[in-house]
Design a protein around this motif. Structure first.
Motif, short mmCIF file in Angstrom:
data_model
loop_
_atom_site.label_atom_id
_atom_site.label_comp_id
_atom_site.label_asym_id
_atom_site.label_seq_id
_atom_site.Cartn_x
_atom_site.Cartn_y
_atom_site.Cartn_z
N LEU A 70 2.20 11.78 -3.88
CA LEU A 70 1.63 11.30 -2.61
C LEU A 70 2.22 12.08 -1.43
CD1 LEU A 70 0.01 9.28 -0.86
CD2 LEU A 70 1.95 7.71 -1.03
N LYS A 71 3.55 12.22 -1.45
CA LYS A 71 4.23 12.91 -0.35
C LYS A 71 3.72 14.34 -0.23
CE LYS A 71 5.88 10.52 1.34
NZ LYS A 71 6.25 9.15 1.65
N VAL A 120 5.01 10.28 10.00
CA VAL A 120 3.97 9.49 9.35
C VAL A 120 4.30 9.29 7.87
CG1 VAL A 120 1.55 9.58 8.60
CG2 VAL A 120 2.11 9.89 11.02
N ALA A 121 4.82 10.32 7.24
CA ALA A 121 5.20 10.20 5.83
C ALA A 121 6.47 9.36 5.72
CB ALA A 121 5.42 11.57 5.22
N SER A 122 6.38 8.30 4.95
CA SER A 122 7.51 7.38 4.85
C SER A 122 8.62 7.97 3.98
CB SER A 122 7.01 6.07 4.26
OG SER A 122 8.01 5.10 4.32
N VAL A 160 -1.72 1.42 9.34
CA VAL A 160 -3.14 1.30 9.00
C VAL A 160 -3.58 -0.15 9.20
CG1 VAL A 160 -4.90 1.75 7.25
CG2 VAL A 160 -2.88 3.20 7.37
N GLU A 210 0.04 14.43 1.14
CA GLU A 210 -0.22 14.02 2.52
C GLU A 210 0.32 14.99 3.55
OE1 GLU A 210 1.39 10.26 3.82
OE2 GLU A 210 3.13 10.48 2.57
N ALA A 239 5.01 2.08 0.02
CA ALA A 239 5.61 0.75 -0.15
C ALA A 239 5.21 0.17 -1.51
CB ALA A 239 5.16 -0.17 0.99
N ILE A 284 5.49 -5.78 0.72
CA ILE A 284 6.40 -4.73 1.19
C ILE A 284 5.64 -3.89 2.21
CG2 ILE A 284 7.93 -2.83 0.50
CD1 ILE A 284 7.55 -3.95 -2.45
N SER A 285 6.24 -3.70 3.39
CA SER A 285 5.56 -2.91 4.42
C SER A 285 6.56 -2.38 5.43
CB SER A 285 4.52 -3.78 5.14
OG SER A 285 3.92 -3.07 6.19
N GLN A 286 6.52 -1.09 5.66
CA GLN A 286 7.38 -0.52 6.70
C GLN A 286 6.98 -1.11 8.06
OE1 GLN A 286 8.72 1.30 9.89
NE2 GLN A 286 6.65 2.00 9.46
N SER A 287 5.71 -0.94 8.42
CA SER A 287 5.24 -1.34 9.76
C SER A 287 5.12 -2.85 9.91
CB SER A 287 3.87 -0.71 10.02
OG SER A 287 2.92 -1.21 9.09
N GLY A 288 4.82 -3.53 8.82
CA GLY A 288 4.56 -4.96 8.90
C GLY A 288 3.20 -5.28 9.50
N GLN A 346 13.67 0.13 1.27
CA GLN A 346 12.91 -0.90 0.53
C GLN A 346 13.50 -1.04 -0.87
OE1 GLN A 346 9.06 0.95 0.93
NE2 GLN A 346 8.60 -0.08 2.87
N CYS A 358 0.85 -1.20 0.00
CA CYS A 358 0.00 0.00 0.00
C CYS A 358 0.88 1.25 0.00
CB CYS A 358 -0.85 0.07 1.27
SG CYS A 358 -1.94 -1.34 1.48
N GLY A 359 0.36 2.31 -0.57
CA GLY A 359 0.98 3.64 -0.45
C GLY A 359 2.41 3.67 -0.96
C1 F6R Z 1 3.04 7.48 2.82
C2 F6R Z 1 2.85 6.42 3.78
C3 F6R Z 1 1.81 5.37 3.52
C4 F6R Z 1 2.37 3.99 3.81
C5 F6R Z 1 1.28 2.91 3.68
C6 F6R Z 1 1.83 1.51 3.89
O1 F6R Z 1 4.05 8.35 3.21
O2 F6R Z 1 3.55 6.36 4.76
O3 F6R Z 1 1.32 5.46 2.22
O4 F6R Z 1 3.42 3.76 2.92
O5 F6R Z 1 0.26 3.17 4.61
O6 F6R Z 1 2.37 1.38 5.17
P1 F6R Z 1 3.32 0.18 5.52
O7 F6R Z 1 4.56 0.34 4.72
O8 F6R Z 1 3.56 0.28 7.00
O9 F6R Z 1 2.61 -1.10 5.16
#
Ligand code: F6R
Length: 364
Positions: free
Chosen positions: A239-240, A153-155, A361, A243, A58, A101-105, A162, A55-56
């Motif tokens: 997106l950046k 919050v903004a990745s 999320v 947001e 990632a 792919i996910s930052q938070s997992g 990644q 998502c987003g």
């Molecule tokens: C944008 C942002 C979101 C995340 C998305 C997925 O800056 O942070 O679009 O990239 O919510 O989140 P993760 O990578 O945690 O699955």
């Protein structure tokens, strides 16, 4: 702790040369100039398809990796929004793998996609920043991104890490499948080893970008254009900006300009063009001419060769060092992040905690 930065986002943008070096250090043998991945639970020579879902931001890292897997490993790839993938009854063959792919997992739709792929009998790889997360626990294999905790919050740094991880996997896949030679691998590894230094150079554009942000902060809409791997980066740039600055922005493949979005262009519409010099640079120059002819203001992010070739009216240029095409999305991500950051700061928004958004999320 924000160190001497005003926001976590700024700190995380500036940390990127260091954290990406750490990520590359994990996946590269710097002396032998090779990629060294842990043992995989499947044979990369036998697979016939890769599904990437996220998502987003990632997701945009995944879309960039799609170009790499296709080019380096000649493997068909489909990249998908996790909330679509999970409900579409996507047919997944037995010889394919799924990369999430996910930052938070913890992202609910990404986790559901992972479970769906496993139910279909696919092997799964998770590219995650939080090694103790649910996605990391449930995947057959985890490739950590090693960006360190991301608070804004903004990745930002998670995105470039990644990309680093996926680039290593794509090069490795290309080698195993015999598409890339040993020399190709050495050359690509050397290019990746240059990224931290190139990022440090890119960060020096910050004062120039801060000045540019004055124009952007007055815009109602901003268009981002790119081709190849810089097309998903254009989506990420838009997106950046949306947001954190709340300015409406759209990313488009530059070649799609004349299929619709060109109708939006007038003197009030800044167009950010992400275009290092490459074999299709001239095509992008014609797109910029189309924008300029309608009074659009162009912000061109390029290198010296690109800047010399782009003779277009009403243009501001951000010039980066020349570098191999493979690493451009990682390095060009930094000016793109700084454009959003400086614009948001001028707009006076809550940069680290933009309205209506959550860092993780976990609901659909
Ligand atoms: C944008 C942002 C979101 C995340 C998305 C997925 O800056 O942070 O679009 O990239 O919510 O989140 P993760 O990578 O945690 O699955």
């Amino acid at each position: 702790d924000k160190g001497n930065h005003r926001h976590f986002m700024a700190k995380e943008i500036y940390e990127q040369p260091e954290v990406i070096a750490h990520t590359f250090g994990h996946y590269l043998d710097l002396t032998r100039e090779t990629v060294t991945l842990p043992d995989l639970p499947f044979d990369l020579a036998e697979i016939d398809h890769i599904s990437i879902t996220a998502c987003g931001t990632a997701l945009f890292a995944g879309s960039i990796a799609e170009y790499w897997f296709e080019r380096f490993a000649r493997l068909p790839v489909s990249t998908d929004i996790a909330s679509e993938f999970r409900y579409r009854d996507t047919p997944l063959g037995k010889n394919g793998i799924t990369i999430v792919i996910s930052q938070s997992g913890e992202t609910a739709d990404t986790l559901a996609s992972l479970r769906y792929a496993r139910e279909c009998g696919q092997k799964t790889v998770a590219v995650v920043n939080v090694p103790t997360s649910t996605i990391a626990r449930e995947a057959d294999m985890v490739l950590p991104t090693l960006a360190g905790p991301e608070i804004g919050v903004a990745s930002t740094k998670a995105f470039t890490c990644q990309l680093a991880t996926l680039a290593c996997l794509a090069v490795h896949t290309g080698r195993v499948r015999g598409v890339l030679s040993e020399d190709d691998e050495h050359r690509l590894v050397r290019a990746m080893m240059e990224v931290p230094r190139l990022m440090t150079e890119a960060l020096k554009l910050s004062p120039e970008i801060e000045a540019l942000a004055r124009t952007l902060s007055k815009a109602r809409d901003v268009l981002y254009l790119g081709r190849g791997t810089n097309y998903p980066l254009a989506l990420e740039g838009a997106l950046k900006l949306k947001e954190i600055s709340y300015i409406h922005a759209e990313g488009y493949a530059a070649g799609e300009l004349k299929h619709g979005p060109i109708a939006l262009i007038d003197e009030t519409m800044p167009v950010v063009v992400i275009a290092p010099f490459d074999r299709i640079f001239e095509k992008t120059v014609s797109n910029m001419e189309e924008v300029a002819a309608r009074g659009g203001r162009i912000i061109l992010v390029t290198d010296q060769r690109g800047a010399d070739l782009a003779h277009v009216e009403a243009m501001q240029k951000l010039i980066l060092p020349e570098m191999p095409a493979t690493v451009t999305p990682m390095v060009y991500a930094l000016p793109v992040q700084l454009i959003a950051y400086h614009t948001a700061v001028l707009m006076g928004t809550d940069v680290d905690q933009p309205r209506n958004l959550a860092k993780s999320v976990t609901v659909e």
